[in-house]
Design a protein around this motif. Sequence first.
Motif, PDB file in Angstrom:
ATOM      1  N   SER A  11     -11.710  -1.316  -3.865  1.00 20.03           N
ATOM      2  CA  SER A  11     -10.965  -1.492  -2.613  1.00 20.03           C
ATOM      3  C   SER A  11     -10.014  -0.319  -2.380  1.00 20.03           C
ATOM      4  O   SER A  11      -9.911   0.214  -1.262  1.00 20.03           O
ATOM      5  CB  SER A  11     -10.164  -2.804  -2.655  1.00 20.03           C
ATOM      6  OG  SER A  11     -11.022  -3.915  -2.781  1.00 20.03           O
ATOM      7  N   GLY A  12      -9.324   0.095  -3.450  1.00 16.88           N
ATOM      8  CA  GLY A  12      -8.388   1.207  -3.328  1.00 16.88           C
ATOM      9  C   GLY A  12      -9.080   2.507  -2.982  1.00 16.88           C
ATOM     10  O   GLY A  12      -8.586   3.292  -2.156  1.00 16.88           O
ATOM     11  N   ARG A  56     -11.897   2.864  -1.357  1.00 16.21           N
ATOM     12  CA  ARG A  56     -12.321   2.810   0.042  1.00 16.21           C
ATOM     13  C   ARG A  56     -11.148   3.098   0.989  1.00 16.21           C
ATOM     14  O   ARG A  56     -11.323   3.717   2.041  1.00 16.21           O
ATOM     15  CB  ARG A  56     -12.942   1.446   0.357  1.00 16.21           C
ATOM     16  CG  ARG A  56     -14.325   1.261  -0.242  1.00 16.21           C
ATOM     17  CD  ARG A  56     -15.063   0.110   0.426  1.00 16.21           C
ATOM     18  NE  ARG A  56     -14.385  -1.156   0.227  1.00 16.21           N
ATOM     19  CZ  ARG A  56     -14.619  -1.979  -0.782  1.00 16.21           C
ATOM     20  NH1 ARG A  56     -15.514  -1.659  -1.706  1.00 16.21           N
ATOM     21  NH2 ARG A  56     -13.963  -3.131  -0.879  1.00 16.21           N
ATOM     22  N   GLN A  57      -9.943   2.660   0.609  1.00 21.42           N
ATOM     23  CA  GLN A  57      -8.776   2.937   1.441  1.00 21.42           C
ATOM     24  C   GLN A  57      -8.467   4.428   1.476  1.00 21.42           C
ATOM     25  O   GLN A  57      -8.179   4.998   2.540  1.00 21.42           O
ATOM     26  CB  GLN A  57      -7.574   2.153   0.916  1.00 21.42           C
ATOM     27  CG  GLN A  57      -7.671   0.651   1.146  1.00 21.42           C
ATOM     28  CD  GLN A  57      -6.474  -0.096   0.611  1.00 21.42           C
ATOM     29  OE1 GLN A  57      -5.375   0.448   0.502  1.00 21.42           O
ATOM     30  NE2 GLN A  57      -6.670  -1.347   0.260  1.00 21.42           N
ATOM     31  N   ALA A  79     -11.045   6.065   3.658  1.00 20.55           N
ATOM     32  CA  ALA A  79     -10.812   5.802   5.081  1.00 20.55           C
ATOM     33  C   ALA A  79      -9.666   6.663   5.611  1.00 20.55           C
ATOM     34  O   ALA A  79      -9.734   7.198   6.729  1.00 20.55           O
ATOM     35  CB  ALA A  79     -10.512   4.326   5.303  1.00 20.55           C
ATOM     36  N   LEU A  80      -8.614   6.824   4.815  1.00 18.62           N
ATOM     37  CA  LEU A  80      -7.485   7.651   5.241  1.00 18.62           C
ATOM     38  C   LEU A  80      -7.906   9.096   5.458  1.00 18.62           C
ATOM     39  O   LEU A  80      -7.329   9.804   6.288  1.00 18.62           O
ATOM     40  CB  LEU A  80      -6.371   7.588   4.188  1.00 18.62           C
ATOM     41  CG  LEU A  80      -5.581   6.280   4.130  1.00 18.62           C
ATOM     42  CD1 LEU A  80      -4.704   6.248   2.888  1.00 18.62           C
ATOM     43  CD2 LEU A  80      -4.730   6.122   5.387  1.00 18.62           C
TER      44      LEU A  80
END
Length: 218
Positions: free
Chosen positions: A172-173, A175-176, A179-180
């Motif tokens: 999850s981290g 992917r964040q 995305a940023l």
Amino acid sequence: KTGPFAPRDIAAILRIASEAKVDLVTLDGAGGGTGHSPVRMMNEWGVHAVTLECAAHRMLASLAAKGRPLPQVAIAGGFATEDQIFKGLALGAPYIGFVAVGRGAMAAASVGKLVGEALARGETPKEFSRFGSRVEEVFADYRLLKADFGAETSKIPTGAIGVYSYLNRLSSGLRQFMALNRKFALRYISREDILPLTDAAAKASGLPGYEELTALEL
């Protein structure tokens, strides 16, 4: 899987892997090692993972320039958090496409097992007591497993639940971070996504440093 050897040995390993069409080479830098390794070895023995990855990147680029087939390469050595994994993938792009996580996952398994044993004895560790006193309350990702496995989830060892939760957090981290940086697939991560903040880091990586980039922008 290799240790943090001298650069000439790493070059030989990658050249042999190219000639033999080896599927995967894992380079293990200092900071790596299992939980059973002496702390001194993990922290001080061999070449640091960042230095090792930079050297391997140059070697793989040289092989690619000569038209040689490249093995898939993974970098290991103390990677434990999602930001470290993102930086590892960016630093090695496009030649190093994997980051291996060992000790962090082992620690998650160990902690998960110990917490599960404590809960089975009716003892809730103080730091988790605010969540509840049952496995399904203390392990937040239990609900995700239950959605897939239903009643069978109760048979999954808490050590395995700990590993699942840890890897889910990393996923999850990561992917964040992607995305940023507007990178919506792993193949789009590049060296442009990281910036060396010291002269030593810029020299080792071959990337332009902060002052150089600022001067260009001005």
